[in-house]
Design a protein around this motif. Structure first.
Motif, PDB file in Angstrom:
ATOM      1  N   GLY A 118       0.782  -1.233   0.000  1.00 26.34           N
ATOM      2  CA  GLY A 118       0.000   0.000   0.000  1.00 26.34           C
ATOM      3  C   GLY A 118       0.809   1.275   0.000  1.00 26.34           C
ATOM      4  O   GLY A 118       0.325   2.323   0.444  1.00 26.34           O
ATOM      5  N   LEU A 119       2.057   1.236  -0.512  1.00 21.71           N
ATOM      6  CA  LEU A 119       2.900   2.429  -0.583  1.00 21.71           C
ATOM      7  C   LEU A 119       3.114   2.846  -2.033  1.00 21.71           C
ATOM      8  O   LEU A 119       3.170   2.006  -2.935  1.00 21.71           O
ATOM      9  CB  LEU A 119       4.257   2.166   0.070  1.00 21.71           C
ATOM     10  CG  LEU A 119       4.282   1.952   1.584  1.00 21.71           C
ATOM     11  CD1 LEU A 119       5.704   1.640   2.041  1.00 21.71           C
ATOM     12  CD2 LEU A 119       3.753   3.169   2.330  1.00 21.71           C
ATOM     13  N   ASP A 120       3.264   4.141  -2.240  1.00 16.51           N
ATOM     14  CA  ASP A 120       3.599   4.674  -3.552  1.00 16.51           C
ATOM     15  C   ASP A 120       5.028   4.249  -3.898  1.00 16.51           C
ATOM     16  O   ASP A 120       5.957   4.514  -3.126  1.00 16.51           O
ATOM     17  CB  ASP A 120       3.503   6.203  -3.524  1.00 16.51           C
ATOM     18  CG  ASP A 120       3.673   6.837  -4.895  1.00 16.51           C
ATOM     19  OD1 ASP A 120       4.312   6.221  -5.769  1.00 16.51           O
ATOM     20  OD2 ASP A 120       3.163   7.962  -5.075  1.00 16.51           O
ATOM     21  N   PRO A 121       5.242   3.595  -5.040  1.00 21.42           N
ATOM     22  CA  PRO A 121       6.601   3.173  -5.403  1.00 21.42           C
ATOM     23  C   PRO A 121       7.608   4.317  -5.452  1.00 21.42           C
ATOM     24  O   PRO A 121       8.818   4.085  -5.313  1.00 21.42           O
ATOM     25  CB  PRO A 121       6.416   2.548  -6.794  1.00 21.42           C
ATOM     26  CG  PRO A 121       5.003   2.062  -6.801  1.00 21.42           C
ATOM     27  CD  PRO A 121       4.241   3.082  -5.997  1.00 21.42           C
ATOM     28  N   GLU A 122       7.146   5.561  -5.614  1.00 19.07           N
ATOM     29  CA  GLU A 122       8.064   6.694  -5.642  1.00 19.07           C
ATOM     30  C   GLU A 122       8.769   6.894  -4.296  1.00 19.07           C
ATOM     31  O   GLU A 122       9.825   7.535  -4.228  1.00 19.07           O
ATOM     32  CB  GLU A 122       7.324   7.973  -6.029  1.00 19.07           C
ATOM     33  CG  GLU A 122       6.864   7.992  -7.482  1.00 19.07           C
ATOM     34  CD  GLU A 122       6.292   9.341  -7.885  1.00 19.07           C
ATOM     35  OE1 GLU A 122       6.281  10.250  -7.025  1.00 19.07           O
ATOM     36  OE2 GLU A 122       5.860   9.478  -9.032  1.00 19.07           O
ATOM     37  N   LEU A 123       8.201   6.333  -3.210  1.00 23.38           N
ATOM     38  CA  LEU A 123       8.844   6.454  -1.900  1.00 23.38           C
ATOM     39  C   LEU A 123      10.171   5.704  -1.847  1.00 23.38           C
ATOM     40  O   LEU A 123      10.965   5.924  -0.921  1.00 23.38           O
ATOM     41  CB  LEU A 123       7.918   5.937  -0.800  1.00 23.38           C
ATOM     42  CG  LEU A 123       6.619   6.715  -0.569  1.00 23.38           C
ATOM     43  CD1 LEU A 123       5.791   6.066   0.536  1.00 23.38           C
ATOM     44  CD2 LEU A 123       6.920   8.164  -0.219  1.00 23.38           C
ATOM     45  N   ALA A 124      10.410   4.825  -2.802  1.00 22.15           N
ATOM     46  CA  ALA A 124      11.674   4.077  -2.824  1.00 22.15           C
ATOM     47  C   ALA A 124      12.875   5.005  -2.893  1.00 22.15           C
ATOM     48  O   ALA A 124      13.964   4.660  -2.415  1.00 22.15           O
ATOM     49  CB  ALA A 124      11.693   3.110  -4.005  1.00 22.15           C
ATOM     50  N   GLY A 125      12.712   6.196  -3.463  1.00 16.52           N
ATOM     51  CA  GLY A 125      13.819   7.119  -3.613  1.00 16.52           C
ATOM     52  C   GLY A 125      14.056   8.020  -2.417  1.00 16.52           C
ATOM     53  O   GLY A 125      14.997   8.823  -2.429  1.00 16.52           O
ATOM     54  N   ARG A 126      13.237   7.901  -1.387  1.00 16.96           N
ATOM     55  CA  ARG A 126      13.390   8.767  -0.217  1.00 16.96           C
ATOM     56  C   ARG A 126      14.250   8.109   0.859  1.00 16.96           C
ATOM     57  O   ARG A 126      14.392   6.887   0.905  1.00 16.96           O
ATOM     58  CB  ARG A 126      12.022   9.109   0.371  1.00 16.96           C
ATOM     59  CG  ARG A 126      11.136   9.923  -0.560  1.00 16.96           C
ATOM     60  CD  ARG A 126       9.930  10.432   0.180  1.00 16.96           C
ATOM     61  NE  ARG A 126       8.972  11.083  -0.697  1.00 16.96           N
ATOM     62  CZ  ARG A 126       7.828  11.622  -0.283  1.00 16.96           C
ATOM     63  NH1 ARG A 126       7.518  11.588   1.008  1.00 16.96           N
ATOM     64  NH2 ARG A 126       7.001  12.184  -1.134  1.00 16.96           N
ATOM     65  N   LEU A 127      14.761   8.949   1.759  1.00  7.82           N
ATOM     66  CA  LEU A 127      15.491   8.445   2.917  1.00  7.82           C
ATOM     67  C   LEU A 127      14.489   8.048   4.009  1.00  7.82           C
ATOM     68  O   LEU A 127      13.368   8.578   4.056  1.00  7.82           O
ATOM     69  CB  LEU A 127      16.447   9.509   3.451  1.00  7.82           C
ATOM     70  CG  LEU A 127      17.628   9.863   2.544  1.00  7.82           C
ATOM     71  CD1 LEU A 127      18.405  11.032   3.135  1.00  7.82           C
ATOM     72  CD2 LEU A 127      18.543   8.662   2.356  1.00  7.82           C
ATOM     73  N   PRO A 128      14.870   7.137   4.914  1.00  5.41           N
ATOM     74  CA  PRO A 128      13.939   6.717   5.974  1.00  5.41           C
ATOM     75  C   PRO A 128      13.371   7.875   6.787  1.00  5.41           C
ATOM     76  O   PRO A 128      12.200   7.852   7.180  1.00  5.41           O
ATOM     77  CB  PRO A 128      14.800   5.795   6.838  1.00  5.41           C
ATOM     78  CG  PRO A 128      15.792   5.226   5.892  1.00  5.41           C
ATOM     79  CD  PRO A 128      16.104   6.345   4.935  1.00  5.41           C
ATOM     80  N   ALA A 129      14.179   8.919   7.057  1.00  2.09           N
ATOM     81  CA  ALA A 129      13.710  10.044   7.869  1.00  2.09           C
ATOM     82  C   ALA A 129      12.585  10.816   7.198  1.00  2.09           C
ATOM     83  O   ALA A 129      11.874  11.572   7.860  1.00  2.09           O
ATOM     84  CB  ALA A 129      14.876  10.986   8.172  1.00  2.09           C
TER      85      ALA A 129
END
Length: 543
Positions: free
Chosen positions: A420-431
């Motif tokens: 249920g996550l947007d695949p674009e979040l893969a490019g973000r840092l955990p913070a």
């Protein structure tokens, strides 16, 4: 009755003609970072009267902790603060840094959320409880140790001298939290601020901590503000509640009235997310699948200076494909030791663990594909310097064969979508992700090598109720769709009731009761199981 907040009105709950101990007016907090600005608090008005216990509730990111940290002056340089904060009749913004530290340090006691990271591991307990007295020069130097010992007793630690000589790592989670309470009350403050003081504690320890806080408020005539995502705690332990949503104060009133239903949609959404009120039925006991995990006669002892700790004493359990099995018990009951034995991270002194009929071997590559963990705190289980996508793909690189970089990227996008996550979040840092988003990413990482068993160790205890409900739904769906076996280690009775078909209850390294969840929790045979069930805070009836 409860009141939806019009920000033009007086601070929530203040009494006409009487100066409150803490008064916040028009508080706005904006964080500026890397050219971007984020507004965390939007024009909040509230007041805390002398001798009063109030709570701040809301979803993650609603601004609860930011309000508390603003009062303490702990927001840091990246925060732009507007509005007024008056403490004991004095405007904090008009004080010099030294004056503010003195006033806040002697008038407010602060109990942070995580005792594990809030205590200095290199200093003995008594020195840390005494420190506020030394810093602010309170009392005669020769009597400060006695005051610190009394604060430990007041916090519910009877053998104060022995506790004071120990290091933080030698204490249980409940004991460490009581040490933080002792350090907060040693200056005899007028106001106690407690930020999620019991969210990571089991229900019986939680009840003891909350009982102690209530007693201290009454005996020492203190005011108390409790920040919590546990609405039952807010309803049963505080007189008034303030509900925050997206940085704004949207509703205030008597706790039991507001939290029996609420007038604002955000309040109603919070109430409806409480386990037992969520719009889902408990999982039915499915037809048994094949046994995937079998533990028999597990025994584990640890030798310490204070004697031998019997972590496991002949523990046995079975987990079948498609089944969610809850392992329930207090801190120190042996739950996590069982989990570590199943993961092959600890070798039992006696007994064995079999997965798919094969005995667990710590370094066996195929076993690592079969059993995957999801830990309690997602922020500490991701590399902060790597993107989320890099971490999700880590098991693929280590265990998943020879996928190309493009293949890994496509697989990560597929996994994030599945949870249920947007695949674009893969490019973000955990913070840059919320706790709920990051825990979903942790589940995606665990699923990347298509395990047969998912082991969750307190995987939802640190999440707010709405996010917790989403993760519970996700785990239930994965069990059904993938025929996944779920071993769910927790202290949360309500979540076990929702998610797990069967439950094992542990105490002092022993399995004391097991069976279908509804049967064990509704009609417990063992007094200890009844004690766990009875310790769960109760929400007021819905209206």
């Amino acid at each position: 009755m409860s009141t939806q907040i019009d920000q033009a009105t007086a601070p929530g709950g203040s009494s006409p003609g009487r100066a409150p101990l803490l008064e916040v007016r028009g508080l706005a907090v904006t964080y500026r970072r890397r050219g971007r600005s984020t507004t965390a608090v939007r024009g909040v008005d509230l007041a805390v009267e002398r001798g009063e216990a109030v709570s701040l509730v809301g979803a993650s990111g609603s601004g609860k902790s930011t309000v508390v940290r603003a009062a303490l002056g702990l927001l840091g340089r990246q925060a732009e603060v507007q509005g007024s904060i008056r403490l004991a009749g004095r405007e904090l913004s008009a004080l010099s840094p030294a004056q503010r530290r003195r006033l806040v340090g002697t008038t407010i006691g602060y109990v942070p959320q995580d005792p594990g990271s809030s205590l200095d591991p290199l200093r003995r307990v008594l020195d840390q409880v005494r420190e506020p007295l030394d810093v602010h020069g309170l009392g005669e130097p020769g009597r400060r140790e006695g005051r610190a010992l009394q604060a430990l007793r007041d916090a519910g630690l009877g053998d104060a001298e022995a506790i004071g000589r120990r290091w933080p790592h030698q204490l249980s989670g409940g004991q460490r939290q009581r040490v933080l309470i002792a350090a907060a009350i040693v200056t005899r403050p007028a106001l106690l601020l407690a930020d999620e003081p019991t969210s990571a504690l089991d229900v019986t320890v939680q009840r003891g901590i909350l009982d102690r806080l209530q007693t201290l408020v009454a005996e020492q005539d203190m005011s108390m503000v409790v920040v919590t995502h546990d609405l039952a705690v807010a309803a049963s332990r505080t007189e008034r509640v303030h509900v925050l949503h997206e940085g704004a104060l949207v509703e205030s009133g008597p706790s039991r009235v507001v939290l029996s239903g609420g007038e604002h949609p955000a309040t109603r959404a919070l109430v409806e997310s409480v386990p037992g009120r969520r719009a889902r039925a408990p999982r039915a006991l499915a037809a048994p699948g094949p046994v995937v995990v079998q533990a028999t006669g597990l025994t584990k002892e640890y030798r310490q200076d204070r004697g031998t700790v019997h972590a496991l004493r002949g523990v046995g359990l079975e987990l079948r494909a498609g089944e969610a099995l809850g392992v329930l018990g207090e801190s120190g009951s042996g739950k996590t030791t069982v989990a570590r034995a199943v993961l092959g991270l600890v070798e039992p002194d006696a007994g064995r663990v079999r997965v798919d009929g094969e005995e667990v071997a710590r370094r066996h590559r195929e076993f690592r594909r079969t059993v995957q963990p999801v830990f309690q705190n997602p922020h500490t289980s991701f590399d902060p310097s790597r993107t989320v996508g890099w971490s999700v793909a880590e098991p693929l690189r280590a265990l998943g064969g020879r996928l190309s970089r493009r293949g890994q990227k496509e697989r990560v996008a597929e996994l994030l979508g599945e949870v249920g996550l947007d695949p674009e979040l893969a490019g973000r840092l955990p913070a840059e992700l919320s706790g709920g988003q990051l825990q979903r990413a942790a589940i995606a990482r665990a699923l990347s090598v298509e395990p047969r068993v998912l082991l969750c160790d307190e995987a939802v205890s640190a999440l707010d109720l709405a996010v917790q409900g989403q993760v519970v739904d996700l785990l239930a769906r994965l069990c059904a769709e993938r025929d996944l076996a779920l071993l769910f280690i927790t202290h949360d009775v309500a979540v076990v009731r929702e998610l797990c078909e069967r439950v094992v209850v542990m105490r002092e390294g022993l399995v004391v009761e097991e069976g279908p969840t509804a049967e064990v929790l509704d009609r417990p045979r063992e007094p200890y199981t009844r004690q766990l069930v009875d310790a769960v805070p109760v929400m007021p009836a819905a209206v």
